[in-house]
Write an enzyme that holds these catalytic residues in place. Structure first.
Site, mmCIF file in Angstrom:
data_model
loop_
_atom_site.group_PDB
_atom_site.id
_atom_site.type_symbol
_atom_site.label_atom_id
_atom_site.label_comp_id
_atom_site.label_asym_id
_atom_site.label_seq_id
_atom_site.Cartn_x
_atom_site.Cartn_y
_atom_site.Cartn_z
ATOM 1 N N CYS A 164 0.890 -1.090 0.074
ATOM 2 C CA CYS A 164 0.366 0.001 0.389
ATOM 3 C C CYS A 164 0.905 1.566 0.020
ATOM 4 C CB CYS A 164 -1.084 -0.243 1.759
ATOM 5 S SG CYS A 164 -2.078 -1.204 1.186
ATOM 6 N N HIS A 304 -2.057 8.674 6.643
ATOM 7 C CA HIS A 304 -1.934 6.695 5.401
ATOM 8 C C HIS A 304 -3.665 6.358 6.271
ATOM 9 C CE1 HIS A 304 -1.312 2.915 3.866
ATOM 10 N NE2 HIS A 304 -1.497 2.677 4.867
ATOM 11 N N GLU A 315 -0.757 5.021 13.884
ATOM 12 C CA GLU A 315 -0.080 6.503 12.932
ATOM 13 C C GLU A 315 -0.953 7.546 14.196
ATOM 14 O OE1 GLU A 315 -0.663 8.726 8.721
ATOM 15 O OE2 GLU A 315 -2.151 7.096 8.930
ATOM 16 N N LYS A 333 -8.815 8.164 2.943
ATOM 17 C CA LYS A 333 -9.707 6.412 2.698
ATOM 18 C C LYS A 333 -11.666 6.648 3.118
ATOM 19 C CE LYS A 333 -5.057 4.107 2.320
ATOM 20 N NZ LYS A 333 -4.182 5.937 2.273
ATOM 21 N N HIS A 338 -9.891 2.108 0.671
ATOM 22 C CA HIS A 338 -8.053 2.320 0.197
ATOM 23 C C HIS A 338 -8.285 1.210 -1.488
ATOM 24 C CE1 HIS A 338 -4.257 0.946 1.132
ATOM 25 N NE2 HIS A 338 -4.146 0.799 2.174
ATOM 26 N N PHE A 397 1.506 -3.270 4.250
ATOM 27 C CA PHE A 397 2.055 -4.834 4.699
ATOM 28 C C PHE A 397 3.451 -4.585 3.949
ATOM 29 C CE2 PHE A 397 -2.007 -7.033 4.135
ATOM 30 C CZ PHE A 397 -2.961 -5.927 5.097
#
Length: 425
Positions: A164, A304, A315, A333, A338, A397
């Site tokens: 991502c 993010h 975060e 998002k 996402h 990831f």
């Protein structure tokens, strides 16, 4: 102290997203602050039957030509976004020196729908039914390859795969190609389209997706106390990057400046972020050092913000710990879902538009933060703000952390000098 040069110029942007398939409809949808999630017929019967697809554009017509039949959906979106960005930059593949033009596109998975269809044909009708185009259509580097062909770009052509964070990694790599002198123009971004039963079922089995099947529009809620997972989306975004003096020489005012990038790896877990955000912190520090900024110089953060328990908690601790002056925070998002490998590039475009327009889009569906989340989140409606310096976070990831530092260009297309001295380890 890091570099204090004028940075790399963003001279063009293009985007194909669930909120719109061009810059203007994308920005309007993002500022509306309403999720684009909806039920999807192709996901019917699955534990999660909704997503944020790209609607409102005929990709085959938009790509045009006879070559469209050999392209997977993610490639078509990448090509449309790339053409938009190049046109926005005032450039033409017919007139540039293609040997000095690079392409870097982040893709996480590639043409998984093509692969799944090929496997079905193999099972049902045998090897003779498998298309000879399966491999070139499904490979992740197909987007970079097809964009290079269409744009007559003969410089380096790369496909970054950091899950991502792939789109943001592509932009960081593009900056390196420019500052090293290997390219004069780089077309960079990300694309992803994996809204298939196989992939959605896999993410659902991991517990990563929101299970609000009765309320798709309310499912993606970054940083909210009652968040329960992300909503999968698709899309593509591309930025045209040039060295700032080169943009000035051809009479182009940069839309923004990419003044720094930072990348670091958690080396902790295949899917979970490091609990104290060690890798993300190093990425932020590297971006600030390269930009020559202090932490207190940052006015805004495009987070993010996946709407998952672990990412949002990490975060939040990162932002509140490094930026006690509480810069504004948004998380696209909530609206877009996402978009995986495309997310970092799409959110880079959003950050550029925030710098240009002095407007921060709201986070969709955020009614209340959990106890202990000390963030200045923009909610309910866009916020007018004079944003001069902003960070865009991307985490993936595999423990990949990428941070992009963007600065507003003044009326003459130049940046202002940041007054601070770096204070982040």
């Amino acid at each position: 102290m890091g570099r204090t040069d004028a940075g790399v110029a963003v001279t063009g942007v293009g985007v194909v997203s669930p909120a719109g398939a061009d810059e203007h409809t994308f920005w309007a949808g993002l500022c509306e602050g309403v999720s684009m999630a909806r039920g999807c017929e192709e996901l019917a019967g699955l534990p999660v039957d909704f997503a944020c697809p790209v609607d409102g554009i005929d990709l085959d017509a938009a790509v045009g030509g006879r070559s469209v039949w050999r392209m997977a959906r993610f490639v078509k979106m990448a090509l449309v976004a790339a053409r938009q960005a190049v046109a926005d930059a005032g450039l033409s593949p017919e007139r540039w020196d293609g040997e000095r033009v690079g392409v870097v596109l982040g893709v996480g998975v590639g043409g998984v729908s093509v692969l799944a269809d090929g496997l079905r044909k193999l099972d049902e009708a045998g090897p003779e039914a498998v298309s000879p185009l399966l491999v070139p259509m499904m490979m992740p580097n197909a987007a970079a390859g097809e964009v290079a062909i269409a744009l007559r770009a003969h410089g380096p052509s790369l496909a970054t795969a950091t899950a991502c964070a792939s789109g943001a990694t592509a932009i960081a790599a593009a900056r390196d190609l420019l500052t090293s002198g290997r390219c004069d123009v780089v077309v960079a971004g990300g694309a992803e389209s994996v809204l298939t039963p196989l992939v959605v079922s896999a993410f659902a089995a991991m517990g990563a997706l929101s299970l609000r099947t009765g309320d798709p529009v309310g499912a993606s809620r970054p940083f909210a106390a009652d968040r329960d997972g992300f909503v999968i989306g698709e899309g593509a975004a591309v930025l045209v990057l040039e060295r700032t003096p080169d943009a000035h020489a051809r009479g182009v005012r940069p839309r923004a400046l990419l003044t720094g990038t930072g990348s670091a790896t958690d080396a902790h877990h295949p899917t979970a972020p490091h609990p104290d955000g060690a890798g993300a912190r190093r990425a932020v520090g590297a971006a600030l050092r390269e930009a020559g900024w202090a932490a207190h110089d940052v006015d805004h953060i495009n987070a993010h913000g996946t709407s998952t328990a672990l990412n949002d908690a990490m975060e939040t601790a990162l932002i509140s710990g490094l930026f006690p002056h509480r810069p504004s925070v948004t998380a696209p998002k909530g609206v877009l879902g996402h978009t995986l490998a495309a997310a970092g590039a799409i959110e880079a475009v959003a950050t550029v538009l925030t710098l240009e327009r002095g407007l921060v889009p709201p986070i969709a569906n955020l009614d209340s933060l959990p106890d202990g989340f000390d963030l200045d989140c923009v909610v309910k409606e866009p916020r007018m703000q004079d944003v001069e310096r902003a960070l865009s976070h991307s985490f993936g990831f595999g423990g990949h952390n990428v941070v992009l530092a963007f600065q507003r260009a003044d009326a003459d297309g130049r940046s202002r000098t940041a007054p601070g001295v770096l204070t982040v380890d």
